[in-house]
Scaffold this active site. Structure first.
Site, PDB file in Angstrom:
ATOM      1  N   GLU A 160      25.006  49.090  25.495  1.00 19.87           N
ATOM      2  CA  GLU A 160      24.124  48.414  24.537  1.00 19.87           C
ATOM      3  C   GLU A 160      22.910  49.245  24.126  1.00 19.87           C
ATOM      4  O   GLU A 160      21.764  48.813  24.245  1.00 19.87           O
ATOM      5  CB  GLU A 160      23.700  47.040  25.076  1.00 19.87           C
ATOM      6  CG  GLU A 160      24.867  46.089  25.168  1.00 19.87           C
ATOM      7  CD  GLU A 160      24.475  44.651  25.484  1.00 19.87           C
ATOM      8  OE1 GLU A 160      23.299  44.393  25.757  1.00 19.87           O
ATOM      9  OE2 GLU A 160      25.366  43.777  25.432  1.00 19.87           O
ATOM     10  N   GLU A 363      32.500  43.115  27.623  1.00 20.84           N
ATOM     11  CA  GLU A 363      31.826  41.907  28.124  1.00 20.84           C
ATOM     12  C   GLU A 363      32.128  40.740  27.192  1.00 20.84           C
ATOM     13  O   GLU A 363      32.095  40.889  25.970  1.00 20.84           O
ATOM     14  CB  GLU A 363      30.296  42.072  28.154  1.00 20.84           C
ATOM     15  CG  GLU A 363      29.793  43.055  29.160  1.00 20.84           C
ATOM     16  CD  GLU A 363      28.274  43.198  29.164  1.00 20.84           C
ATOM     17  OE1 GLU A 363      27.566  42.235  28.794  1.00 20.84           O
ATOM     18  OE2 GLU A 363      27.810  44.284  29.529  1.00 20.84           O
TER      19      GLU A 363
HETATM   20  C1  BG6 Z   1      24.633  42.065  27.967  1.00 21.18           C
HETATM   21  C2  BG6 Z   1      24.306  43.030  29.068  1.00 21.18           C
HETATM   22  O1  BG6 Z   1      23.588  42.150  27.038  1.00 21.18           O
HETATM   23  O2  BG6 Z   1      24.650  40.719  28.214  1.00 21.18           O
HETATM   24  C3  BG6 Z   1      24.352  42.445  30.463  1.00 21.18           C
HETATM   25  O3  BG6 Z   1      25.091  44.187  28.983  1.00 21.18           O
HETATM   26  C4  BG6 Z   1      23.806  41.029  30.444  1.00 21.18           C
HETATM   27  O4  BG6 Z   1      23.651  43.296  31.314  1.00 21.18           O
HETATM   28  C5  BG6 Z   1      24.700  40.200  29.529  1.00 21.18           C
HETATM   29  O5  BG6 Z   1      23.696  40.428  31.693  1.00 21.18           O
HETATM   30  C6  BG6 Z   1      24.292  38.739  29.448  1.00 21.18           C
HETATM   31  O6  BG6 Z   1      22.927  38.657  29.154  1.00 21.18           O
HETATM   32  P1  BG6 Z   1      21.956  37.753  30.018  1.00 21.18           P
HETATM   33  O7  BG6 Z   1      20.584  38.110  29.580  1.00 21.18           O
HETATM   34  O8  BG6 Z   1      22.326  36.368  29.714  1.00 21.18           O
HETATM   35  O9  BG6 Z   1      22.226  38.124  31.440  1.00 21.18           O
END
Ligand code: BG6
Length: 456
Positions: A160, A363
């Site tokens: 990211e 993700e």
């Molecule tokens: C992504 C990141 O932005 O989203 C992760 O790569 C992150 O590190 C995930 O945990 C979810 O975001 P958050 O802030 O809800 O944990």
């Protein structure tokens, strides 16, 4: 179709600072997370204690049927000062994880850098803002490729970058004001992109069998109406959130629109003559995509605030250009992230049509508070989220998008990047004593993998 799905990597993902615990112990140096997330440090100190539980977690991954696990190496755990002296405890820790994954036939996917940039390099010369960062990142990559390259086929250069660049505290600044740091943030973006391209070159030279690419947080930006001003606003939000990086990393160029935008803000980048050639010659093997939600965009009149950017931690509006909002027709998580499964298909199709690269979904997941009753966690909302997104993933594949794999965020609960311990994403619950308890979604993913692999 079945054959295609059989070849996909079905995995889950995590990151070092959110999962490992053992914060600044066993030789780990400090990271920029101290500046970015000071309130969550107590939670990060323990994380999900992956440092001590990795064997148990990997066994559970095997039980769930996972064929891949994406995790990040903590740069300051292996190089506490960011460069120079290697911390052997850190290196051994990651060797042990990879060995255990291999034992269970789970493909390791390594993220080289996932937010926890060494604080030492920021103190020394300002981190990514300074060109010295490129060679230090490459020395770090060289260490990882040499140490782990024999066993690791998939590498993610930077997680990211689109977020790192637009959240100044992730670059080591003390505040979130993007207006103030724009020049430095876009210079950091340029340096990171060149570093990523050179890492791709190094990986191809040292590990010809490996595949390497960046992972971006890609979301569709739908125009709020059919009026031209909203359509233009959506295009601008898309360009300024993600496309300027993809154009640079996948085509080796700055688009005219983006150059005009930089000029409008008085940003002048230092771009040595060879940089764009390096970017053109060393493009990624695939695009990593982190997909959670989508947005709608409308035009935002300038009034007296022309060019002012607002929104924290990520910019949400720029006067005179755009305003990003949630689509009120879509449901949201407790933290206000829209749930838009079709957006995943739109994202994959858009990306493939524009950049013609295979895609690895790095993700995708649903954050919730998750209640535990009698050692049971019935995370039905997460199951519906995953079910709907997997359906759209299959639709995209069916429509011809080449997909390498899909990783759920996350396997076990871990500390959220922004919201601490109570925002859980895992298929496996982690309680205060660090006990692991598979949730109902664990069984859902297990059944899904069995089904696509033709085992049922
Ligand atoms: C992504 C990141 O932005 O989203 C992760 O790569 C992150 O590190 C995930 O945990 C979810 O975001 P958050 O802030 O809800 O944990």
């Amino acid at each position: 179709m079945k054959e295609k799905l059989n070849k996909l990597l079905w995995g889950a993902a995590s990151s070092s600072f959110q999962a490992e615990g053992m914060w600044q112990q066993a030789g780990q140096g400090p990271s920029v997370i101290e500046l970015d997330q000071p309130d969550n440090i107590p939670a990060f100190k323990q994380g999900a204690d992956f440092y001590h539980h990795y064997e148990e977690d990997i066994k559970l991954m095997k039980q769930a049927g996972l064929t891949a696990f994406r995790f990040s190496i903590s740069w300051p755990r292996v190089l506490p000062d960011g460069t120079g002296k290697v911390n052997e405890d850190g290196i051994n820790f990651y060797h042990n994880i990879i060995k255990t994954l291999k034992k269970y036939d789970i493909e390791p996917i390594i993220t080289i850098y996932h937010f926890d940039y060494p604080l030492a390099l920021i103190k020394k010369y300002g981190g990514w803002v300074n060109r010295q960062s490129i060679s230090d990142y490459l020395s770090y990559c060289q260490l990882l490729f040499t140490q782990f390259g024999g066993d690791v086929k998939y590498w993610i250069t930077i997680n990211e970058q689109d977020h790192v660049v637009r959240i100044p505290t992730r670059l080591g600044f003390k505040d979130h004001d993007f207006n103030k740091h724009m020049q430095d943030c876009y210079q950091a973006n340029h340096n990171m992109s060149v570093a990523s391209a050179l890492a791709i070159k190094l990986c191809h030279d040292l590990l010809p069998q490996a595949k390497i690419g960046p992972a971006l947080s890609y979301q569709p930006y739908y125009a709020a109406s059919n009026y031209k001003k909203d359509i233009d606003a959506a295009k601008m939000a898309d360009l300024l959130s993600q496309r300027y990086i993809l154009d640079l990393q996948c085509k080796g160029k700055y688009s005219k629109e983006f150059k005009d935008y930089l000029k409008m803000h008085g940003v002048k980048l230092e771009i040595p003559a060879d940089d764009l050639k390096i970017l053109q010659a060393n493009q990624p093997d695939f695009l990593g995509v982190n997909y959670y939600s989508s947005n709608i965009v409308s035009n935002l009149p300038a009034n007296e605030k022309q060019g002012i950017i607002e929104g924290s931690p990520i910019p949400k509006k720029e006067y005179g250009l755009y305003e990003i909002k949630n689509d009120p027709k879509l449901p949201t998580t407790k933290w206000g992230w829209t749930v838009d499964p079709k957006g995943l298909r739109v994202a994959l199709t858009n990306l493939y049509q524009t950049y013609h690269l295979p895609i690895l979904i790095c993700e995708n997941g649903y954050g919730d508070e998750d209640e535990i009753n009698d050692q049971q966690i019935n995370d039905d909302k997460r199951i519906s989220y995953l079910k709907a997104h997997l359906k759209e993933l299959l639709n995209a594949i069916h429509a011809g998008v080449p997909v390498l794999g899909y990783c759920i965020w996350s396997f076990t609960d871990l500390v959220s990047g922004h919201n601490g311990n109570n925002k859980r994403y895992g298929l496996v619950y982690v309680d205060n004593q660090m006990k692991r308890i598979p949730k109902k979604s664990f069984k859902f993913y297990q059944d899904f993998i069995k089904q696509v692999n033709g085992d049922v």
